[in-house]
Design a protein around this motif. Structure first.
Motif, short mmCIF file in Angstrom:
data_model
loop_
_atom_site.label_atom_id
_atom_site.label_comp_id
_atom_site.label_asym_id
_atom_site.label_seq_id
_atom_site.Cartn_x
_atom_site.Cartn_y
_atom_site.Cartn_z
N TYR A 283 37.66 42.78 27.24
CA TYR A 283 37.30 41.31 26.85
C TYR A 283 38.23 39.94 27.14
O TYR A 283 37.96 39.13 27.20
N ALA A 284 39.48 40.54 26.90
CA ALA A 284 40.72 39.61 27.03
C ALA A 284 41.17 39.39 28.27
O ALA A 284 41.80 38.37 28.63
N PHE A 285 40.64 40.33 29.50
CA PHE A 285 41.32 40.21 30.75
C PHE A 285 40.76 38.75 31.38
O PHE A 285 39.55 38.65 31.52
N GLU A 286 41.64 38.14 31.73
CA GLU A 286 41.35 36.66 32.46
C GLU A 286 41.10 37.06 33.90
O GLU A 286 41.80 37.86 34.49
N THR A 287 40.38 36.45 34.41
CA THR A 287 39.62 36.41 35.84
C THR A 287 40.93 36.22 36.65
O THR A 287 41.50 35.08 36.42
N ILE A 288 40.93 36.93 37.80
CA ILE A 288 42.14 36.83 38.73
C ILE A 288 41.63 35.63 39.61
O ILE A 288 40.68 35.58 40.24
N ILE A 289 42.56 34.51 39.63
CA ILE A 289 42.34 33.34 40.38
C ILE A 289 43.16 33.76 41.54
O ILE A 289 44.27 33.92 41.54
N GLY A 290 42.60 33.20 42.68
CA GLY A 290 43.12 33.34 44.02
C GLY A 290 43.06 34.84 44.75
O GLY A 290 42.11 35.69 44.12
N ASP A 291 43.63 34.98 46.01
CA ASP A 291 43.19 36.28 46.68
C ASP A 291 43.96 37.51 45.91
O ASP A 291 44.98 37.59 45.38
N HIS A 292 43.17 38.51 46.01
CA HIS A 292 43.43 39.60 45.54
C HIS A 292 42.75 41.08 46.07
O HIS A 292 41.61 40.59 46.78
N ILE A 293 43.07 42.10 46.00
CA ILE A 293 42.36 43.27 46.40
C ILE A 293 41.91 43.87 45.15
O ILE A 293 42.53 43.96 44.23
N THR A 294 40.76 44.57 45.30
CA THR A 294 40.31 45.15 44.18
C THR A 294 40.14 46.79 44.57
O THR A 294 39.26 46.97 45.60
N ALA B 208 59.61 36.08 49.19
CA ALA B 208 58.87 37.69 49.47
C ALA B 208 57.27 37.37 49.59
O ALA B 208 56.62 36.55 49.15
N ASP B 209 56.75 38.26 50.40
CA ASP B 209 55.50 38.56 50.61
C ASP B 209 54.89 38.76 49.19
O ASP B 209 55.54 39.83 48.14
N PHE B 210 53.88 38.48 48.81
CA PHE B 210 52.91 38.50 47.53
C PHE B 210 51.61 39.19 47.76
O PHE B 210 50.90 38.85 48.54
N ARG B 211 51.18 40.09 46.81
CA ARG B 211 49.93 40.48 46.86
C ARG B 211 49.70 41.12 45.44
O ARG B 211 50.40 41.61 45.08
N ILE B 212 48.19 40.82 44.95
CA ILE B 212 47.70 41.42 43.63
C ILE B 212 46.82 42.38 44.28
O ILE B 212 45.97 42.12 44.82
N ILE B 213 46.91 43.72 43.77
CA ILE B 213 45.84 44.82 43.41
C ILE B 213 45.50 45.01 42.00
O ILE B 213 46.29 45.25 41.16
N GLN B 214 44.16 44.79 41.88
CA GLN B 214 43.53 45.11 40.61
C GLN B 214 42.66 46.29 40.87
O GLN B 214 41.87 46.67 41.81
N ILE B 215 43.08 47.24 39.60
CA ILE B 215 42.69 48.50 39.60
C ILE B 215 41.25 48.51 38.68
O ILE B 215 41.47 48.23 37.45
N LEU B 216 40.11 48.87 39.00
CA LEU B 216 38.88 48.60 38.19
C LEU B 216 38.35 50.33 38.10
O LEU B 216 38.39 51.09 39.16
N THR B 217 37.92 50.75 37.03
CA THR B 217 37.41 52.17 36.72
C THR B 217 36.01 51.80 35.68
O THR B 217 36.41 50.85 34.60
N SER B 218 35.38 52.89 35.64
CA SER B 218 34.26 52.60 34.89
C SER B 218 34.65 53.18 33.24
O SER B 218 35.65 53.86 33.32
N ASP B 219 33.96 52.64 32.51
CA ASP B 219 34.47 53.12 31.15
C ASP B 219 34.23 54.63 30.80
O ASP B 219 35.07 55.29 30.32
N GLU B 220 33.17 55.21 31.43
CA GLU B 220 32.97 56.73 31.52
C GLU B 220 34.09 57.38 32.21
O GLU B 220 34.67 58.51 31.68
N ALA B 221 34.64 56.84 33.07
CA ALA B 221 36.13 57.54 33.70
C ALA B 221 37.24 57.35 32.94
O ALA B 221 38.08 58.26 32.55
#
Length: 164
Positions: free
Chosen positions: A135-146, A97-110
């Motif tokens: 603080y526990a989130f491990e940095t994504i290794i490899g290709d991904h979209i933010t 299967a084709d694979f993709r990671i999409i990370q969603i980021l948002t400011s603390d205020e939002a």
């Protein structure tokens, strides 16, 4: 026939993962699997590491089955640990299967008002859990979209639609 697609939508609580995961699911006619829903279906109320992993394992089992049926799948979870992101990628490889990671980021205020305003959602996350997870989130290794979901949902959809 095109390959099925496995898309991981990850990020912290309250960042808008589910809203964006639903958007992706609609656009690519995918089955949406959410850890929050699976946790309730399995009647797991604990958030221990073992309990969390049990939920991820069930999600992966369902995803594999759907992918083998040549269905597209979107996984909606925090995916705090790289090992779980790796496991999703491995499943995609195994079923071609084709694979993709999409990370969603948002400011603390939002995030804070979003979490506090939740009604009728399977997620039980609180702002304190968001801060702990940050603080526990491990940095994504490899290709991904933010995708930055700090602003309007229309802005996030516009960013997302470039990749889907």
């Amino acid at each position: 026939m095109d390959n099925s697609r496995l898309i991981v939508v990850c990020g912290l609580q309250g960042t808008g993962k589910t809203t964006l995961a639903r958007r992706i699911s609609e656009k690519i006619q995918a089955v949406l699997l959410r850890t929050d829903v699976i946790r309730k279906e399995l009647e797991i109320s604990l958030y221990s590491e073992d309990a969390k992993q049990m939920v991820y394992n069930e999600m992966f089992s369902r995803a594999r089955k759907l992918l083998l049926e040549n269905k597209n799948v979107v996984l909606d979870a925090t995916f705090i640990k790289q090992i779980n992101r790796n496991q999703a990628q491995q499943i995609a490889r195994e079923v071609n299967a084709d694979f993709r990671i999409i990370q969603i980021l948002t400011s603390d205020e939002a995030v804070k008002p979003r979490i506090e305003k939740r009604v009728g959602d399977e997620s039980e996350a609180r702002f304190e859990q968001y801060l702990d997870s940050k603080y526990a989130f491990e940095t994504i290794i490899g290709d991904h979209i933010t995708i930055d979901n700090s602003g309007s949902i229309e802005n996030a959809f516009s960013q997302l639609d470039k990749y889907i």
